[in-house]
Enzyme design. Structure first.
Site, PDB file in Angstrom:
ATOM      1  N   SER A   1       6.899  -7.780   3.200  1.00  0.00           N
ATOM      2  CA  SER A   1       6.931  -6.368   3.599  1.00  0.00           C
ATOM      3  C   SER A   1       7.481  -5.502   2.469  1.00  0.00           C
ATOM      4  CB  SER A   1       7.763  -6.188   4.864  1.00  0.00           C
ATOM      5  OG  SER A   1       7.090  -6.747   5.974  1.00  0.00           O
TER       6      SER A   1
ATOM      7  N   LYS B   1       2.675   0.516  -1.849  1.00  0.00           N
ATOM      8  CA  LYS B   1       2.352   1.811  -1.234  1.00  0.00           C
ATOM      9  C   LYS B   1       3.119   2.940  -1.903  1.00  0.00           C
ATOM     10  CE  LYS B   1       1.345  -0.376   3.135  1.00  0.00           C
ATOM     11  NZ  LYS B   1       1.812  -0.646   4.484  1.00  0.00           N
TER      12      LYS B   1
ATOM     13  N   GLN C   1       6.313  -0.060   8.707  1.00  0.00           N
ATOM     14  CA  GLN C   1       5.756  -1.302   8.176  1.00  0.00           C
ATOM     15  C   GLN C   1       5.795  -2.394   9.233  1.00  0.00           C
ATOM     16  OE1 GLN C   1       4.262  -1.964   5.191  1.00  0.00           O
ATOM     17  NE2 GLN C   1       3.862  -3.986   6.012  1.00  0.00           N
TER      18      GLN C   1
END
Length: 140
Positions: A56, A63, A107
């Site tokens: 993650s 991102k 997320q």
């Protein structure tokens, strides 16, 4: 793009993703520059990460880097693995109430202590969306 031979009267192309992605990023960056100079505003993305999963963190890093490359400002919040729905809802609601935040990314996956359908239910109900709008799949 690479054309492939005709097959049953149909033509096909192999698309090369990197040049297309580069062009999209250039167009988005240009639009953001025009927004900043034209109206003095720019997009801001809030990112929420629950827990400390390595994959993650990697995904969030990618991102955030992509946002930075095109001029999207980001703000991030990390919660501990053992937080509950109400803590997550408080953070997301805080971002939602901030007029300078234009998008919120939570997320996934969330830790098992947070039941995703219940969290979504709480979030949308707090925004004034009636439970009947969810359909049977979410509320069970």
């Amino acid at each position: 793009m690479i054309p492939l031979g005709a097959n049953n009267g149909h033509n096909a192309l192999i698309l090369e993703g990197k040049p297309i992605a580069k062009q999209i990023k250039l167009e988005v960056a240009d639009e953001i520059r025009r927004m900043k100079s034209g109206i003095g505003k720019f997009p801001r993305l809030a990112v929420v990460l629950v827990g400390d999963r390595r994959d993650s963190h990697t995904f969030i890093h990618i991102k955030l880097k992509a946002c930075d490359q095109v001029g999207i400002e980001t703000v991030a919040s990390q919660l501990p693995e053992n937080c509950d729905e109400s803590e997550l809802l408080d953070v997301v609601s805080g971002f939602n109430e901030d007029p300078d935040v234009h998008g919120i990314l939570v997320q996934l996956p969330l830790p098992q202590v947070i039941y995703l359908p219940f969290f979504l239910f709480l979030f949308f109900v707090n925004r004034g969306i009636p439970p009947s709008a969810f359909g049977r799949g979410l509320i069970h």
